[in-house]
Motif scaffolding. Structure first.
Motif, short mmCIF file in Angstrom:
data_model
loop_
_atom_site.label_atom_id
_atom_site.label_comp_id
_atom_site.label_asym_id
_atom_site.label_seq_id
_atom_site.Cartn_x
_atom_site.Cartn_y
_atom_site.Cartn_z
N ASP A 186 0.83 -1.21 0.00
CA ASP A 186 0.00 0.00 0.00
C ASP A 186 0.86 1.26 0.00
O ASP A 186 0.68 2.18 0.81
CB ASP A 186 -0.94 0.00 1.21
N VAL A 240 -4.54 -5.99 0.47
CA VAL A 240 -3.43 -5.06 0.28
C VAL A 240 -3.12 -4.93 -1.21
O VAL A 240 -3.28 -5.88 -1.96
CB VAL A 240 -2.17 -5.55 1.04
N THR A 241 -2.67 -3.74 -1.61
CA THR A 241 -2.10 -3.56 -2.94
C THR A 241 -0.59 -3.59 -2.82
O THR A 241 -0.01 -2.80 -2.08
CB THR A 241 -2.55 -2.24 -3.57
#
Length: 275
Positions: free
Chosen positions: A200, A255-256
């Protein structure tokens, strides 16, 4: 790409077949097994372990998966220290293990997944078994930043080298960013390129290409020799991962994740939210 010749040994070694069965079942049920080298298979050799790996690759191929490349693992001191091993290993990448850049992976489909930031290479021309470093370099057509998903079918990541080898080098999947042409200038720069892994947008791991046996091309050359021992060689279109530049981090859900490096477009993957 062919199945390692050592696979043939599995057909006459019931104890190795039993280990292959146990690792396969662990993957299907997502229930890890005790460390084989200290429980069911004391004395397991590296040759035996690659035979076990090959047996389960044969199962994948029989189910319709196709090999698309190779990974060399445990090439950085950080990863060797994290897992308590002292030399590289290798595994095979199949098409079912590839997630498109910007895609989503589901941690719930794995046991204890982690991520690593790496450099990936695409082979542009055929190579003989055991090529020279110069021949290998000339055959590389493209380079990209990549994220490798690793997972262990062995409880608590308590593994020796032979345990991770048997488990297809603890591989789970790859995500590769946009390819950049492999110019001499780019290839020469790779030891100094810092690859960063972000959670993130917050950096959680980073390391230079030199963390991988001093130069990612050296790692690829080691791998070319290692698979050459089984009569294999890199083929046009193969994707080859050179190994993590830093220690792995847990694949948290929701999550990225991204990996970046100067001179490359980033690679991005999303982890699904836990249900």
């Amino acid at each position: 790409m062919t199945i390692p010749n050592a696979v043939q040994a599995v057909h006459v070694r019931p104890k190795l077949r039993a280990l292959a069965d146990a690792l396969w079942a662990a993957q299907q049920t997502r229930v890890a097994i005790p460390q084989p080298s200290t429980t069911t298979n004391p004395g397991l050799t590296v040759t035996d372990a690659y035979a076990v790996q090959g047996a389960n690759l044969a199962r994948r191929y029989a189910a319709g998966e196709k090999p698309v490349g190779h990974k060399v693992g445990l090439t950085s001191l950080a990863m060797q220290q994290q897992l308590g091993v002292d030399e590289p290993d290798f595994g095979v990448i199949t098409d079912a293990m590839v997630t498109a850049n910007g895609g989503t992976v589901d941690p719930a489909t794995m046991l204890a997944p982690k991520l690593e930031a790496e450099l990936a290479f695409r082979i542009g021309s055929a190579l003989s078994v055991g090529p020279t470093l110069e021949q290998l370099r000339a055959a590389i057509s493209d380079v990209a930043v990549a994220i490798e998903l690793i997972d262990s079918r062995v409880e608590d990541w308590k593994i020796a080298l032979v345990d991770t080898v048997a488990d297809n080098a603890s591989s789970a999947g790859i995500v590769v960013g946009p390819w950049a042409p492999a110019t001499d200038e780019l290839l020469d720069s790779l030891p100094n390129v810092v690859v960063r892994l972000l959670r993130d947008d917050e950096e959680v791991a980073a390391g230079p290409g030199s963390a991988v046996l001093g130069d990612p091309l050296v790692a690829l050359h080691w791998l070319a020799g290692a698979i050459g021992a089984y009569g294999q060689s890199f083929k046009p279109g193969d994707i080859v991962l050179a190994g993590a530049v830093a220690a792995s981090v847990p694949l948290d859900p929701g999550v990225t994740w991204s990996a970046t490096a100067e001179g490359f477009d980033p690679v991005v993957v999303h982890s699904a939210t836990a249900q």
